[in-house]
Design an enzyme around this catalytic site. Sequence first.
Site, PDB file in Angstrom:
ATOM      1  N   ASP A   1     -24.368 -27.320  37.658  1.00 42.68           N
ATOM      2  CA  ASP A   1     -24.837 -28.165  36.561  1.00 42.68           C
ATOM      3  C   ASP A   1     -26.208 -28.788  36.823  1.00 42.68           C
ATOM      4  OD1 ASP A   1     -23.781 -29.764  38.596  1.00 42.68           O
ATOM      5  OD2 ASP A   1     -22.072 -30.426  37.419  1.00 42.68           O
ATOM      6  N   ASN A  19     -11.605 -38.425  37.463  1.00 40.76           N
ATOM      7  CA  ASN A  19     -10.782 -38.145  36.272  1.00 40.76           C
ATOM      8  C   ASN A  19     -10.371 -36.674  36.199  1.00 40.76           C
ATOM      9  OD1 ASN A  19     -13.178 -36.929  35.661  1.00 40.76           O
ATOM     10  ND2 ASN A  19     -13.657 -38.183  33.879  1.00 40.76           N
ATOM     11  N   HIS A  49     -12.534 -34.115  36.627  1.00 45.24           N
ATOM     12  CA  HIS A  49     -13.577 -33.190  36.163  1.00 45.24           C
ATOM     13  C   HIS A  49     -14.036 -32.254  37.285  1.00 45.24           C
ATOM     14  CE1 HIS A  49     -16.985 -36.284  37.118  1.00 45.24           C
ATOM     15  NE2 HIS A  49     -17.050 -35.347  38.008  1.00 45.24           N
ATOM     16  N   GLU A  98     -15.496 -32.649  31.490  1.00 46.34           N
ATOM     17  CA  GLU A  98     -14.704 -33.885  31.466  1.00 46.34           C
ATOM     18  C   GLU A  98     -13.383 -33.646  30.741  1.00 46.34           C
ATOM     19  OE1 GLU A  98     -15.683 -36.441  33.076  1.00 46.34           O
ATOM     20  OE2 GLU A  98     -17.872 -36.446  33.137  1.00 46.34           O
TER      21      GLU A  98
HETATM   22  C1  F6R Z   1     -21.555 -31.790  41.091  1.00 49.77           C
HETATM   23  C2  F6R Z   1     -20.467 -31.771  40.147  1.00 49.77           C
HETATM   24  C3  F6R Z   1     -19.419 -32.838  40.061  1.00 49.77           C
HETATM   25  C4  F6R Z   1     -19.011 -33.416  41.417  1.00 49.77           C
HETATM   26  C5  F6R Z   1     -17.921 -34.504  41.234  1.00 49.77           C
HETATM   27  C6  F6R Z   1     -17.599 -35.181  42.559  1.00 49.77           C
HETATM   28  O1  F6R Z   1     -22.396 -30.680  40.933  1.00 49.77           O
HETATM   29  O2  F6R Z   1     -20.435 -30.877  39.368  1.00 49.77           O
HETATM   30  O3  F6R Z   1     -18.289 -32.319  39.406  1.00 49.77           O
HETATM   31  O4  F6R Z   1     -18.539 -32.418  42.249  1.00 49.77           O
HETATM   32  O5  F6R Z   1     -18.361 -35.466  40.337  1.00 49.77           O
HETATM   33  O6  F6R Z   1     -18.720 -35.900  42.972  1.00 49.77           O
HETATM   34  P1  F6R Z   1     -18.825 -36.543  44.425  1.00 49.77           P
HETATM   35  O7  F6R Z   1     -18.849 -35.413  45.388  1.00 49.77           O
HETATM   36  O8  F6R Z   1     -20.124 -37.294  44.413  1.00 49.77           O
HETATM   37  O9  F6R Z   1     -17.623 -37.410  44.594  1.00 49.77           O
END
Ligand code: F6R
Length: 241
Positions: free
Chosen positions: A67, A135, A137, A142
Site C-alpha cells: 500500500d 481491527n 485489517h 479495513e
Molecule cells: C503496512 C500495512 C498495515 C500494517 C498494520 C500493522 O503496509 O499494510 O496493514 O501491517 O497496520 O501495523 P504495525 O506493524 O505498525 O503494527
Amino acid sequence: MEIIIFDTQKELDAYAADLFINTVKQKPNAVLGLATGSTPVGIYDKIVETTIQNKISFSEVTTFNLDEYVGLKPENEQSYAYYMNEHLFSHIDIPSEQTHLPNGMAEDIEAECTRYETMLGDQPVDIQLLGLGHNGHIGFNEPDENLSGGTHAVKLKEETMKANARFFASMEEVPQYAITMGVGSILKAKTIVLVVRGADKAEIVKEALTGPITTNVPASLLQTHAHVIVLLDREAGRMLS
Ligand code: F6R
C-alpha cells in the site's frame, strides 16, 4: 496454517528474514510482497545484515508493496516509498525499477490501481509479508460488509487518520486516502507470512486465526489460503490454546 510462537523478538525476526532470504536463494528472480509499519522493521534489518554478510544478490528480485498513501511524494518521510528505501532498498542491490509501490501521486488513481493489479497478475508474488491491524485489517483493507478483491483506493477511517496524526505536523497534512492491494490480490501470493507482536494484538490474533471467516475481520480470510505461516511473539499468541 502453520503457527510458530517465539520467545524473543530476535528469534522471530531471524526466522522471518530467513524465509525471505531462502526464497531469494532458491529463486533469484523471486517476487516478494512487502509491508511497512512497525512490525517488519527488525525483519528488514536482519535481511540487510544477512544479505551483506553472505553476499546475497537481489539484482533479479522484484518487490511489490501492499500500500501507499495518496498525495505523498516518495521524498516525504511519511510515505511508504521513503520507508522502504530507508529500511531495505537502499541497503541491497535491487534495481529501483524492480521495486513497486502504488503511485500515490498518480493523476488518475483508478488507472493506477488497474496498472498495479495488472502488474501483480503478470508477476505473481512468491512470498508476501503481512502485519495485522488492531481491527483485523491487512494492507489498508479495513473491516467492512464488503471487501474489494483487487488493488483499490480507500478513504482512511477517522481512527486511522487520528492514529497517523502523530507523524505529521498537523491533522490537515494527514492523508485521507490510500491505495492498497485488495484481499483478493493478497491471497494470490503462493506463501503468506503473517507477523504479529504484542499483547494488544492477542485478541485480534485469536479472532483472525480461529474465529469465523468474515469481511469484518479481513485477516480471517487468510484461513482460506493453503500456505500461511504465522509468526507470533509470546504476547500476541497468548490467547491461542
Ligand atoms: C503496512 C500495512 C498495515 C500494517 C498494520 C500493522 O503496509 O499494510 O496493514 O501491517 O497496520 O501495523 P504495525 O506493524 O505498525 O503494527
